[in-house]
Write a protein that holds these residues in place. Structure first.
Motif, PDB file in Angstrom:
ATOM      1  N   ILE A 101      29.091  14.356  16.278  1.00  0.00           N
ATOM      2  CA  ILE A 101      29.131  12.915  16.564  1.00  0.00           C
ATOM      3  C   ILE A 101      30.541  12.479  16.956  1.00  0.00           C
ATOM      4  N   ILE A 102      31.553  12.989  16.262  1.00  0.00           N
ATOM      5  CA  ILE A 102      32.937  12.645  16.584  1.00  0.00           C
ATOM      6  C   ILE A 102      33.263  13.004  18.029  1.00  0.00           C
ATOM      7  N   ASP A 103      32.896  14.209  18.432  1.00  0.00           N
ATOM      8  CA  ASP A 103      33.219  14.653  19.792  1.00  0.00           C
ATOM      9  C   ASP A 103      32.441  13.869  20.840  1.00  0.00           C
ATOM     10  N   GLU A 104      31.207  13.516  20.521  1.00  0.00           N
ATOM     11  CA  GLU A 104      30.373  12.812  21.495  1.00  0.00           C
ATOM     12  C   GLU A 104      30.826  11.377  21.721  1.00  0.00           C
ATOM     13  N   PHE A 105      31.234  10.702  20.641  1.00  0.00           N
ATOM     14  CA  PHE A 105      31.521   9.267  20.748  1.00  0.00           C
ATOM     15  C   PHE A 105      32.984   8.914  20.474  1.00  0.00           C
ATOM     16  N   ASN A 106      33.848   9.956  20.421  1.00  0.00           N
ATOM     17  CA  ASN A 106      35.279   9.732  20.246  1.00  0.00           C
ATOM     18  C   ASN A 106      35.558   8.873  19.009  1.00  0.00           C
ATOM     19  N   CYS A 107      34.978   9.259  17.896  1.00  0.00           N
ATOM     20  CA  CYS A 107      35.118   8.484  16.652  1.00  0.00           C
ATOM     21  C   CYS A 107      36.551   8.522  16.140  1.00  0.00           C
ATOM     22  N   LYS A 108      37.019   7.407  15.630  1.00  0.00           N
ATOM     23  CA  LYS A 108      38.353   7.273  15.072  1.00  0.00           C
ATOM     24  C   LYS A 108      38.262   6.955  13.584  1.00  0.00           C
ATOM     25  N   HIS A 109      39.144   7.581  12.790  1.00  0.00           N
ATOM     26  CA  HIS A 109      39.190   7.282  11.363  1.00  0.00           C
ATOM     27  C   HIS A 109      39.734   5.872  11.137  1.00  0.00           C
ATOM     28  N   SER A 110      39.110   5.128  10.216  1.00  0.00           N
ATOM     29  CA  SER A 110      39.497   3.744   9.923  1.00  0.00           C
ATOM     30  C   SER A 110      39.707   2.966  11.225  1.00  0.00           C
ATOM     31  N   PRO A 111      38.665   2.853  12.053  1.00  0.00           N
ATOM     32  CA  PRO A 111      38.835   2.251  13.379  1.00  0.00           C
ATOM     33  C   PRO A 111      39.118   0.755  13.300  1.00  0.00           C
ATOM     34  N   THR A 112      39.850   0.271  14.281  1.00  0.00           N
ATOM     35  CA  THR A 112      39.981  -1.174  14.445  1.00  0.00           C
ATOM     36  C   THR A 112      38.642  -1.714  14.923  1.00  0.00           C
ATOM     37  N   GLN A 113      38.494  -3.020  14.924  1.00  0.00           N
ATOM     38  CA  GLN A 113      37.235  -3.605  15.362  1.00  0.00           C
ATOM     39  C   GLN A 113      36.946  -3.245  16.808  1.00  0.00           C
ATOM     40  N   SER A 114      37.980  -3.256  17.645  1.00  0.00           N
ATOM     41  CA  SER A 114      37.760  -2.923  19.052  1.00  0.00           C
ATOM     42  C   SER A 114      37.383  -1.448  19.226  1.00  0.00           C
ATOM     43  N   GLN A 115      37.983  -0.551  18.417  1.00  0.00           N
ATOM     44  CA  GLN A 115      37.626   0.866  18.486  1.00  0.00           C
ATOM     45  C   GLN A 115      36.194   1.084  18.022  1.00  0.00           C
ATOM     46  N   LEU A 116      35.793   0.375  16.970  1.00  0.00           N
ATOM     47  CA  LEU A 116      34.424   0.491  16.480  1.00  0.00           C
ATOM     48  C   LEU A 116      33.426   0.020  17.530  1.00  0.00           C
ATOM     49  N   GLN A 117      33.745  -1.091  18.189  1.00  0.00           N
ATOM     50  CA  GLN A 117      32.850  -1.596  19.226  1.00  0.00           C
ATOM     51  C   GLN A 117      32.734  -0.595  20.368  1.00  0.00           C
ATOM     52  N   ALA A 118      33.849   0.053  20.719  1.00  0.00           N
ATOM     53  CA  ALA A 118      33.814   1.067  21.775  1.00  0.00           C
ATOM     54  C   ALA A 118      32.934   2.246  21.370  1.00  0.00           C
ATOM     55  N   MET A 119      33.023   2.651  20.102  1.00  0.00           N
ATOM     56  CA  MET A 119      32.184   3.743  19.606  1.00  0.00           C
ATOM     57  C   MET A 119      30.710   3.353  19.649  1.00  0.00           C
ATOM     58  N   LEU A 120      30.415   2.119  19.268  1.00  0.00           N
ATOM     59  CA  LEU A 120      29.027   1.658  19.272  1.00  0.00           C
ATOM     60  C   LEU A 120      28.487   1.561  20.701  1.00  0.00           C
ATOM     61  N   ARG A 121      29.323   1.095  21.618  1.00  0.00           N
ATOM     62  CA  ARG A 121      28.871   1.016  23.010  1.00  0.00           C
ATOM     63  C   ARG A 121      28.587   2.410  23.561  1.00  0.00           C
ATOM     64  N   ALA A 122      29.484   3.358  23.223  1.00  0.00           N
ATOM     65  CA  ALA A 122      29.285   4.723  23.705  1.00  0.00           C
ATOM     66  C   ALA A 122      27.988   5.320  23.172  1.00  0.00           C
ATOM     67  N   SER A 123      27.594   4.879  21.984  1.00  0.00           N
ATOM     68  CA  SER A 123      26.368   5.418  21.381  1.00  0.00           C
ATOM     69  C   SER A 123      25.151   4.547  21.652  1.00  0.00           C
ATOM     70  N   ASP A 124      25.338   3.501  22.461  1.00  0.00           N
ATOM     71  CA  ASP A 124      24.252   2.559  22.710  1.00  0.00           C
ATOM     72  C   ASP A 124      23.706   2.002  21.403  1.00  0.00           C
ATOM     73  N   SER A 125      24.600   1.816  20.425  1.00  0.00           N
ATOM     74  CA  SER A 125      24.227   1.291  19.109  1.00  0.00           C
ATOM     75  C   SER A 125      23.037   2.025  18.506  1.00  0.00           C
ATOM     76  N   GLY A 126      22.996   3.316  18.766  1.00  0.00           N
ATOM     77  CA  GLY A 126      21.922   4.126  18.199  1.00  0.00           C
ATOM     78  C   GLY A 126      20.777   4.381  19.134  1.00  0.00           C
ATOM     79  N   HIS A 127      20.855   3.879  20.338  1.00  0.00           N
ATOM     80  CA  HIS A 127      19.790   4.087  21.332  1.00  0.00           C
ATOM     81  C   HIS A 127      20.348   4.884  22.503  1.00  0.00           C
ATOM     82  N   GLY A 128      19.504   5.479  23.252  1.00  0.00           N
ATOM     83  CA  GLY A 128      19.959   6.148  24.466  1.00  0.00           C
ATOM     84  C   GLY A 128      19.881   7.662  24.391  1.00  0.00           C
TER      85      GLY A 128
END
Length: 692
Positions: A638-665
Motif C-alpha cells: 500500500i505504501i508503494d502504491e499510494f506514496n504513503c507518508k508517516h504522520s501525514p499533513t492534511q494535504s498529504q493525506l488528501q493526496a493519498m486518498l485521491r490516489a486510492s480513489d478513497s478506497g474505490h478504483g
C-alpha cells in the motif's frame, strides 16, 4: 567454583599444547565407599580418538562440594560430578573419561574458551558418550525399566519422518503411539503410578540443559545411566516419544508436573534425535549428513534450555550454527549482557531481526538492565509470552536469516543515548570491571525501520485460569459488544467484524499452521462454544477450534486489542492502553511499543538540544503482536502504491486518498486488496522508531 582449587591449580594443570589438546581423567578402580582416585592425562584429540568416554551431566548446585584425589592432590568438585564419577568407577579396571569440570582448568578463561571451541570434536570422537541423569529414585527405577522394555524399532519407525512437512507431521502425531491411552479399570492404578514416574523422569534437569543438545547428538554410541541402570539413547527417545501428546493438550489430572516443562524437555529429546538421524543415517534408515543452519534459526531452540553460564546459550551453538563465528568469539571474559547486546547489534547491521523474538520487556527477566531491543536468552521457560509463528507471515516484507561476509542493507542502526538521558545502572562487578567500548551498548538506542504505527485504544481482559469457562465466555461477549459499537460495516479485508475478531484469537491459523478464513469460523466456532458450555465435555470430544486457541495463547499469554484506526490485534497480556502497534521492515511479526521518557525529561516532553531541535521520541519494545489483515506484506504494497507518508499533513493525506480513489478504483484490484484498507492509509509510511 573456579576458586575452590586455587591453591593447587598450578600443580594440577600444566599448559595444554599441540593440535586440539585435551586432558583425560583416568579413573582408578575402587570398591563402593572407597575414596575417588584419578589422574589427569594430557593428550590430543587425534591421539585419544576412540579411547575415552565423554560424559554428559548437569553441574547442579555448587552447594555441598566433595573432594577426590587427582594426581595426589585433593581436588574439590561439585556434588553431581562426584556422584557421577562414583557411579561410573569400576571395581576391577581403570576407566578413562572426559569430564569438563575436571579436565578443563575452569579458573583459566582462555583455556575454557579454547576447549569450548573444540567441544564438538571431543564428543564426536569419543568411543562412547555416557549420559548421567543423576542418582536413582523410585520414579527413575520404574521409568528406566519401562524404557528398556519398549519396542524401540517400532517407535523409531513412527517418528522417522517428523520434520518433512507440517501437514505430514500432523498425521504422524495424530496416529502415534501414546502412553496415556484409556485403560481398563483393572490396569488403571498401576498405569497411573508408571505415568507419574515417567513424567518425573523426563523432568529431570539434564533434559533441559543447552549443552546436552550437542553432547547427546554427536557420538554414534550413546548410553544413558541413572543409578545402576543403563539403557541406550534410542530407548530414552522412545520413552519421550510415547509421552508426547498426539495433539495440543493436557495430561491426565493425576499428573501434577508442569506441562510446559514436560513438553519442553520432550522437544529437547526430539531435537537431539533429529540431529542423530542426520549424522548416523545408517542407524536410522534416514538421510545422512547433518544440516547446518544459521545462528538466528538455532537461537529459537537454544533459549528454551538452561545453562549455568548465560553465555553458553550462544557458545553451545558454535558447532551447529554454520555462521557462528560471524556473530561472536568464544570469550568468557565478556559479560553476558554485553555479549547479548553485541550479537543483536551485529544482526541489526546485517538486516536480520529474528533476535527480536527473544527481546522486549515480556521476554526479559525482571530487573534486567538490558535495553528493550536486546535479546535475553537466559529464560528457559519458552511456554509463555511467545507467539507461535505462522510460516507464511511477513508483515514487514521478506525476512532474512542468513548473513554474508559483507553486511547487506541494514535493518536499522545503533546510537548512544545523550548523556542526560542515560539511566543510572547499578552494574554488577563483572560489568564495572569490563573495560571495553561495547559497554556503551547498555545505554544505547536502536533505530528500526517501521512501515506502520497505530495506538491501542481498547484491550480485552485476560484469563488467569484456563478452566474458568464462565470468564472465557464473558471476555468474548465483552469484546464482541465493543466491536458492535464501532460503527463499521466490515473489517479492513472485507470480513465481517465478528469473523475478523474470531480469526484474530487464533492467529488465522488452524491446528496444522495453515492459514484459514471466515469459512473456518462458520464451520468450527459454534461447535466450540457448545463444547465450552457442556459440563460433560472432555478433551476426548474437544473440537478443532480449541486446538487453535491453545496454540495461539489467546486470553492467557495474550489478549485482544483494537487500535485507533481499527486494527484487530493479539498482544502480550502486559500491554497497556495507549501502547502502540508497529511493523518493522524484515521482521516476522508485528510489535508492541511503549513510549519512554528519559530521566532528564522529568515526566515532560523534552528537546534534544538547547537550540530547540525536534524532540526525539523513544519507545520500549514490549513484545510481538499479530495484526489481522496485515501479516502478508500489505503495508509495503500500500505504501508503494499510494506514496504513503508517516504522520501525514492534511494535504498529504488528501493526496493519498485521491490516489486510492478513497478506497474505490482499479488500484485496489491491482494490489489484490479490498478498498476498506483506505481507512488506515494515515497509519502507514516509512520512518524510524527508536527503541531504548
Amino acid at each position: 567454583m573456579e576458586t575452590w582449587n586455587a591453591d593447587i591449580v598450578s600443580l594440577l594443570y600444566k599448559p595444554l599444547s599441540g593440535s586440539m589438546p585435551i586432558r583425560l581423567l583416568r579413573l582408578h578402580p575402587g570398591q563402593p565407599g572407597d575414596d575417588l582416585n584419578a589422574e589427569l592425562v594430557p593428550t590430543t584429540i587425534e591421539e585419544a580418538e576412540g579411547q575415552y568416554e565423554a560424559t554428559s551431566y548437569t553441574w547442579g548446585s555448587p552447594a555441598n562440594p566433595l573432594s577426590m584425589t587427582c594426581d595426589g592432590l585433593k581436588v574439590i568438585i561439585q556434588k553431581n560430578a562426584f556422584d557421577m564419577l562414583n557411579d561410573l568407577r569400576r571395581t576391577d579396571q581403570t576407566r578413562t573419561v572426559w569430564i569438563d569440570a575436571i579436565c578443563i582448568n575452569q579458573s583459566n578463561i582462555d583455556e575454557r574458551a579454547s576447549q569450548v571451541a573444540i567441544m564438538h570434536h571431543i564428543y564426536r570422537r569419543a568411543k562412547r558418550v555416557v549420559i548421567w541423569l543423576g542418582k536413582s529414585d523410585e520414579h527413575s527405577t520404574l521409568a528406566m525399566s519401562y524404557a528398556a522394555g519398549l519396542d524401540v524399532p517400532k517407535l523409531l519407525g513412527e517418528s522417522k519422518d517428523i520434520g518433512d512437512s507440517p501437514t505430514k507431521d500432523w498425521e504422524i502425531y495424530t496416529n502415534k503411539s501414546y502412553f496415556f491411552e484409556p485403560k481398563e479399570e483393572v490396569e488403571l492404578k498401576q498405569h497411573q503410578v508408571l505415568g507419574v514416574a515417567i513424567v518425573k523422569f523426563v523432568n529431570r534437569p539434564w533434559f533441559n540443559r543447552v549443552w546436552v543438545q550437542q553432547e547427546a547428538a554427536l557420538c554414534r554410541e550413546t548410553q544413558v545411566t541413572c543409578g545402576d541402570q543403563v539403557v541406550g539413547w534410542d530407548n530414552v527417545f522412545a520413552l519421550a516419544w510415547m509421552l508426547l501428546p498426539r495433539s495440543v493438550g493436557l495430561y491426565p489430572d493425576y499428573i501434577a508436573d508442569d506441562l510446559n516443562r514436560t513438553l519442553n524437555n520432550i522437544s529437547a529429546v526430539e531435537n537431539i534425535q533429529r540431529r542423530r538421524r542426520r549424522l548416523f543415517g545408517d542407524l536410522y534408515q534416514t538421510r545422512g549428513d547433518l544440516i547446518f543452519q544459521p545462528l538466528i534459526s538455532r537461537l529459537v531452540n537454544s533459549c528454551r534450555f538452561g545453562a549455568t553460564d548465560p553465555r553458553d546459550k550462544l557458545y553451545s551453538l558454535q558447532y551447529f550454527a554454520e555462521d557462528a563465528d560471524m556473530w561472536f568469539d568464544i570469550d568468557y571474559g565478556v559479560p553476558w549482557q554485553i555479549l547479548y547486546a553485541d550479537v543483536a547489534r551485529r544482526f541489526l547491521e546485517r538486516g536480520i531481526l529474528g533476535f527480536l523474538k527473544n527481546a522486549g520487556r515480556v521476554r526479559q527477566k525482571s530487573g534486567s538492565m538490558l535495553p528493550s531491543w536486546a535479546p535475553d536468552f537466559r529464560d528457559g521457560n519458552w511456554g509463555s509470552n511467545v507467539m507461535v509463528d505462522q510460516p507464511s507471515w511477513m508483515p514487514g516484507g521478506p525476512k532474512t536469516d542468513v548473513a554474508y561476509d559483507t553486511p547487506g542493507k541494514a535493518a536499522g542502526s545503533l546510537h548512544n543515548l545523550p548523556k542526560r538521558h542515560r539511566k543510572r545502572l547499578d552494574l554488577p562487578k563483572e560489568l564495572r570491571d569490563f573495560k571495553d567500548s561495547r559497554k556503551a551498548l547498555l545505554q544505547s538506542y536502536a533505530s528500526f525501520k517501521s512501515t506502520m504505527f497505530d495506538e491501542i485504544i481498547y484491550l480485552g481482559d485476560v484469563l488467569d485460569d484456563p478452566f474458568d469457562i464462565e470468564t472465557w465466555l464473558r471476555i468474548i461477549k465483552q469484546d464482541l459488544d465493543y466491536i458492535g459499537k464501532l460503527g463499521l460495516q466490515t473489517y479492513l479485508n472485507n470480513e465481517n467484524l465478528s469473523d475478523a475478531y474470531k480469526l484474530t484469537l487464533i492467529l488465522a491459523s488452524n491446528h496444522e499452521q495453515g492459514v484459514v478464513d471466515s469459512k473456518y469460523v462458520s464451520e468450527n466456532w459454534d461447535d466450540w462454544i457448545r463444547w465450552l458450555n457442556d459440563p460433560l465435555g472432555g478433551r476426548e470430544t474437544m473440537p478443532v477450534w480449541q486446538y487453535s486457541i491453545e496454540a495461539s495463547g489467546a486470553l492467557q499469554s495474550f489478549r485482544f486489542a483494537i487500535t485507533k484506526h481499527g486494527y484487530f490485534c493479539l498482544v502480550p497480556r502486559d500491554t497497556q492502553v495507549h501502547d502502540v502497534v508497529s511493523i518493522f521492515v524484515g521482521y516476522q511479526a508485528g510489535v508492541v511499543l511503549r513510549r519512554w521518557l528519559p530521566p532528564s525529561a522529568g515526566g515532560k516532553a523534552h528537546e534534544e538540544s538547547s537550540k530547540g531541535a525536534t524532540p526525539t521520541e523513544y519507545f520500549e519494545l514490549i513484545g510481538d503482536t499479530y495484526i489481522h489483515g496485515m501479516m502478508s506484506n500489505e503495508a509495503r504494497c500500500i505504501i508503494d502504491e499510494f506514496n504513503c507518508k508517516h504522520s501525514p499533513t492534511q494535504s498529504q493525506l488528501q493526496a493519498m486518498l485521491r490516489a486510492s480513489d478513497s478506497g474505490h478504483g482499479e488500484s485496489w484490484e491491482t494490489l489484490g486488496l479490498p478498498g476498506a484498507y483506505a481507512r488506515i492509509l494515515e497509519t502507514l509510511g516509512d520512518h524510524l522508531v527508536n527503541l531504548v
